[in-house]
Design an enzyme around this catalytic site. Structure first.
Site, PDB file in Angstrom:
ATOM      1  N   ASP A 214       0.828  -1.200   0.000  1.00 19.51           N
ATOM      2  CA  ASP A 214       0.000   0.000   0.000  1.00 19.51           C
ATOM      3  C   ASP A 214       0.862   1.250   0.000  1.00 19.51           C
ATOM      4  O   ASP A 214       1.841   1.357   0.750  1.00 19.51           O
ATOM      5  CB  ASP A 214      -0.904   0.000   1.237  1.00 19.51           C
TER       6      ASP A 214
ATOM      7  N   TYR B 213       3.033  10.277   0.189  1.00 19.70           N
ATOM      8  CA  TYR B 213       3.976   9.727   1.153  1.00 19.70           C
ATOM      9  C   TYR B 213       5.412  10.089   0.761  1.00 19.70           C
ATOM     10  O   TYR B 213       5.860   9.782  -0.349  1.00 19.70           O
ATOM     11  CB  TYR B 213       3.860   8.208   1.248  1.00 19.70           C
TER      12      TYR B 213
ATOM     13  N   GLN C 223     -10.700   2.075   2.852  1.00 20.94           N
ATOM     14  CA  GLN C 223      -9.543   1.988   3.751  1.00 20.94           C
ATOM     15  C   GLN C 223      -9.694   2.980   4.911  1.00 20.94           C
ATOM     16  O   GLN C 223      -9.240   4.113   4.846  1.00 20.94           O
ATOM     17  CB  GLN C 223      -8.240   2.262   2.998  1.00 20.94           C
TER      18      GLN C 223
ATOM     19  N   SER D 111      -3.575   1.549  10.433  1.00 19.03           N
ATOM     20  CA  SER D 111      -3.331   1.834  11.848  1.00 19.03           C
ATOM     21  C   SER D 111      -3.965   0.790  12.762  1.00 19.03           C
ATOM     22  O   SER D 111      -4.620   1.123  13.753  1.00 19.03           O
ATOM     23  CB  SER D 111      -3.846   3.236  12.215  1.00 19.03           C
TER      24      SER D 111
ATOM     25  N   ALA E 241      -3.074   0.896  16.630  1.00 22.73           N
ATOM     26  CA  ALA E 241      -3.312   2.154  17.354  1.00 22.73           C
ATOM     27  C   ALA E 241      -2.011   2.907  17.620  1.00 22.73           C
ATOM     28  O   ALA E 241      -1.696   3.249  18.755  1.00 22.73           O
ATOM     29  CB  ALA E 241      -4.056   1.891  18.663  1.00 22.73           C
TER      30      ALA E 241
ATOM     31  N   ARG F 164       7.009   6.229  19.125  1.00 29.10           N
ATOM     32  CA  ARG F 164       6.280   7.321  18.489  1.00 29.10           C
ATOM     33  C   ARG F 164       5.757   8.325  19.507  1.00 29.10           C
ATOM     34  O   ARG F 164       5.613   9.509  19.214  1.00 29.10           O
ATOM     35  CB  ARG F 164       5.114   6.773  17.665  1.00 29.10           C
TER      36      ARG F 164
ATOM     37  N   GLN G 181       9.782  -7.096  13.595  1.00 26.79           N
ATOM     38  CA  GLN G 181       8.433  -6.550  13.776  1.00 26.79           C
ATOM     39  C   GLN G 181       7.508  -7.055  12.679  1.00 26.79           C
ATOM     40  O   GLN G 181       6.349  -7.390  12.924  1.00 26.79           O
ATOM     41  CB  GLN G 181       8.488  -5.021  13.752  1.00 26.79           C
TER      42      GLN G 181
END
Length: 325
Positions: free
Chosen positions: A50, A55, A179, A208, A211, A230, A291
Site C-alpha cells: 500500500d 507519502y 480503507q 493503523s 493504534a 512514536r 516486527q
C-alpha cells in the site's frame, strides 16, 4: 500467509499488507532497511503493498516502483491514493477530474508500472461534485490505468451510500474497497460502514491496526515512554491522545488474553480485525524484519469465541453477531 478477495471482486490479497506511510527513506541505510523488510514480506507471501502519492513527497512510490521492477507484475498488488497537494498549482489537490488524472499519471511514472491495482481517494473533497470524482475514477478503469478504486478516510456510510446511488444511476465501474482507520480502541466503522460494505460487496483494508503502537503492549501505565517510540515524537498527537490511563488499563487486560491464548499482543490485535469477513487485508507498517514477522504471524489465526466475548467486555462494546459470522 492466507489470502482474501477484495470484496466481491476476483482480486486476492494477502491478509497482511505492507504499508508505506511510516517507511523511512531519509538516507541510504534507511532505504536498504526498507528494502530488506519489503523483500522479507514478499518472500513470506505478502502480495499487497500500500502506498500514496503524498507519502515522502513521492519517494515512497518511487521506492515501491524500484522494489517491484524485478518481480512478476502478476505477483504483486499495489495501491496508491490521490487527494493531497503534490505541487503548488491551484488545481494540485483534491478530487477534481484534472487532479485525479494528473496524479494518476505521476503515480504511474513513480511506480514504473502501466497500471495501479487499487486506487483510493485519500480524503473526501467537499469542493468537487461526487459525480465528477466517481466518473473520473471509472474512466481510469476503462483506460486500464487502474483496475479497482476505493475511498479512505472521511468517507462515512452516508457518503458511501450516496456514491453507490451515483454509480448505479450512471452505470459506472463499482467502488470496490474502503480503507478506514480501525483498531480495538476505535471501532466506529462497526456502527454503519461495515454494514454498507457488506451490502455492496466492498472490501475493507484497515490502516493503523495497532493504534499507533499502543496495541503492541510496549506502553505501560506508570512507566517511562520507551526510548525512540512514536509517543516521544513531539508532533505525534495521535498516539499521545490515545495514551490515557483507561486505554493503558484496557491494553494490559487484553495482553493477558493474548498470553492465555499463546499469542503476542500485536497478533491478537491483528487477528481480532481479521475476524470480520468483510475485512480483506490489514495494512501494517514495520521498522524491522522482526516486527514484520510478528505482524505476519496473525494471518490465519482464529480467536476463540469466548475470548472474543472477553475482549468486548474489556472494550465496553456491544458485540454484533451478524458482523462476525
Amino acid at each position: 500467509m492466507q489470502y482474501r478477495n477484495i470484496g466481491t471482486s476476483g482480486l486476492k490479497v494477502s491478509e497482511i499488507a505492507l504499508g508505506s506511510w511510516m517507511t523511512q527513506l531519509s538516507d541510504t541505510e534507511a532505504v536498504s532497511d526498507a528494502r530488506s523488510i519489503a523483500c522479507k514480506a514478499f518472500e513470506a507471501g505478502v502480495n499487497f503493498f500500500d502506498c500514496a502519492d503524498a507519502y515522502s513527497g513521492g519517494d515512497a512510490e518511487r521506492f515501491l516502483g524500484d522494489f517491484i521492477k524485478d518481480l512478476p507484475r502478476e505477483d504483486v498488488v499495489i495501491s496508491s491514493k490521490v487527494f493531497f497537494a503534490t505541487g503548488r498549482s491551484v488545481n494540485g489537490q483534491g478530487l477534481s477530474r484534472k487532479h485525479i488524472f494528473n496524479n494518476c499519471e505521476q503515480s504511474l511514472r513513480n511506480l514504473g508500472t502501466d497500471y495501479i491495482d487499487l486506487y483510493y481517494c485519500h480524503r473526501f473533497d467537499e469542493s468537487t461534485p461526487m459525480e465528477e470524482t466517481l466518473q473520473a475514477l471509472s474512466d481510469l478503469v476503462d483506460q486500464g490505468k487502474i483496475l479497482y478504486y476505493g475511498v479512505s478516510e472521511e468517507w462515512s456510510a452516508a457518503r458511501i451510500e450516496r456514491a453507490e446511488r451515483i454509480i448505479s444511476e450512471r452505470g459506472l465501474h463499482p467502488l470496490s474497497v474502503v480503507q478506514p482507520q480501525y483498531h480495538m480502541l476505535d471501532r466506529y466503522i462497526e456502527h454503519e460502514i461495515v454494514e454498507s460494505c457488506e451490502r455492496y460487496g466492498i472490501g475493507i483494508t484497515p490502516f493503523s491496526p495497532l493504534a499507533q503502537g499502543l496495541l503492541t503492549g510496549k506502553y505501560r501505565k506508570g512507566e517511562p515512554l520507551p526510548a525512540g517510540s512514536r509517543a516521544t515524537w513531539q508532533a505525534d498527537k495521535q498516539i499521545n491522545a490515545l495514551l490515557t490511563d483507561e486505554n493503558l488499563d484496557k491494553v494490559s487486560r487484553l495482553a493477558q488474553i493474548a498470553q492465555d491464548l499463546g499469542l503476542s499482543m500485536p497478533v491478537l490485535a491483528l487477528a481480532w480485525i481479521l475476524r470480520l469477513p468483510v475485512v480483506s487485508s490489514v495494512i501494517v507498517g514495520a521498522s524491522s524484519p522482526r516486527q514484520l514477522e510478528s505482524n505476519m504471524a496473525a494471518s490465519g489465526v482464529v480467536i476463540p469465541d469466548d475470548a472474543l466475548h472477553k475482549i468486548d467486555e474489556i472494550l465496553g462494546f456491544v458485540r454484533f453477531e451478524r458482523h462476525i459470522g
